[in-house]
Design a protein around this motif. Sequence first.
Motif, short mmCIF file in Angstrom:
data_model
loop_
_atom_site.label_atom_id
_atom_site.label_comp_id
_atom_site.label_asym_id
_atom_site.label_seq_id
_atom_site.Cartn_x
_atom_site.Cartn_y
_atom_site.Cartn_z
N LEU A 24 0.86 -1.19 0.00
CA LEU A 24 0.00 0.00 0.00
C LEU A 24 0.89 1.23 0.00
CD1 LEU A 24 -2.64 -1.13 2.63
CD2 LEU A 24 -3.00 -0.86 0.17
N LYS A 25 0.81 2.03 -1.05
CA LYS A 25 1.69 3.18 -1.21
C LYS A 25 1.00 4.51 -0.96
CE LYS A 25 5.04 0.50 -2.60
NZ LYS A 25 6.04 0.10 -1.65
N LYS A 26 -0.31 4.59 -1.27
CA LYS A 26 -1.02 5.86 -1.20
C LYS A 26 -2.16 5.80 -0.20
CE LYS A 26 0.00 6.99 -5.95
NZ LYS A 26 -0.54 7.17 -7.28
N PHE A 27 -2.21 6.81 0.65
CA PHE A 27 -3.28 6.91 1.63
C PHE A 27 -4.65 6.90 0.94
CE2 PHE A 27 -6.27 9.38 4.12
CZ PHE A 27 -6.26 8.66 5.30
N ALA A 28 -4.73 7.57 -0.21
CA ALA A 28 -6.01 7.66 -0.92
C ALA A 28 -6.60 6.29 -1.25
CB ALA A 28 -5.82 8.47 -2.21
N ASP A 29 -5.76 5.26 -1.36
CA ASP A 29 -6.24 3.92 -1.69
C ASP A 29 -7.05 3.28 -0.57
OD1 ASP A 29 -4.99 4.15 -4.14
OD2 ASP A 29 -3.23 2.99 -3.54
N ILE A 30 -6.90 3.79 0.65
CA ILE A 30 -7.61 3.17 1.78
C ILE A 30 -8.60 4.13 2.46
CG2 ILE A 30 -5.82 1.45 2.19
CD1 ILE A 30 -4.97 3.22 4.63
N GLU A 31 -8.70 5.35 1.96
CA GLU A 31 -9.67 6.29 2.54
C GLU A 31 -11.07 5.70 2.45
OE1 GLU A 31 -8.96 10.87 2.18
OE2 GLU A 31 -8.32 9.90 0.31
N GLY A 32 -11.85 5.90 3.51
CA GLY A 32 -13.22 5.41 3.51
C GLY A 32 -13.35 3.94 3.87
N LYS A 33 -12.27 3.32 4.28
CA LYS A 33 -12.28 1.91 4.70
C LYS A 33 -12.23 1.86 6.23
CE LYS A 33 -11.68 0.85 0.35
NZ LYS A 33 -12.89 1.08 -0.39
N ALA A 34 -12.34 0.66 6.80
CA ALA A 34 -12.26 0.49 8.25
C ALA A 34 -10.94 -0.19 8.60
CB ALA A 34 -13.43 -0.33 8.76
N LEU A 35 -10.41 0.17 9.75
CA LEU A 35 -9.20 -0.44 10.30
C LEU A 35 -9.66 -1.32 11.46
CD1 LEU A 35 -6.15 -0.34 9.87
CD2 LEU A 35 -6.07 1.61 11.41
#
Length: 173
Positions: free
Chosen positions: A133-144
């Motif tokens: 995972l390189k870009k924060f934008a790829d995981i925005e709107g997801k849950a941790l």
Amino acid sequence: MKRFTLTILALAFSAGAQAAGDNVEMNLVTSQSVGQSIGSIKISETDKGLEFAPDLKALPPGEHGFHIHANGSCQPAIKEGKASAAEAAGGHFDPEKTGKHEGPDGKGHLGDLPALIVDKDGKATTPVYAPRLKKFADIEGKALMIHVGGDNMSDHPKPLGGGGARYACGVIK
């Protein structure tokens, strides 16, 4: 006036040049609700991939499964006819639809993160990295998600690393 304008432009440019990230508040979850905060996890873009730096307390000591889930919700939902903690988060983030749990270095779910390690005092402070995972934008709107048990980075002998129930959750904004 020119100096003032140039200073403002320089500050605006440097603020925009910072790596994207978020400080995700993590909450305990049950089959009935989203509960109290146990701290936060700072997500930052680095040359090693995304860094997840926890500042958490009140967790059971040991190793815990740690994943990005597909939906940005920590609410309970019905699974197999029963209310289930943070079920609205969906399954592991798997945009390529691999259907495999192989850990952060494998070719399976992109949501597979290294295990979260909690010390004897119930605190987690050691950062982990997601090299794919390189870009924060790829995981925005997801849950941790933090699971009750550890993670063997495999689908055997139990699916999804064997981490079990969902223990704590936060939404990545």
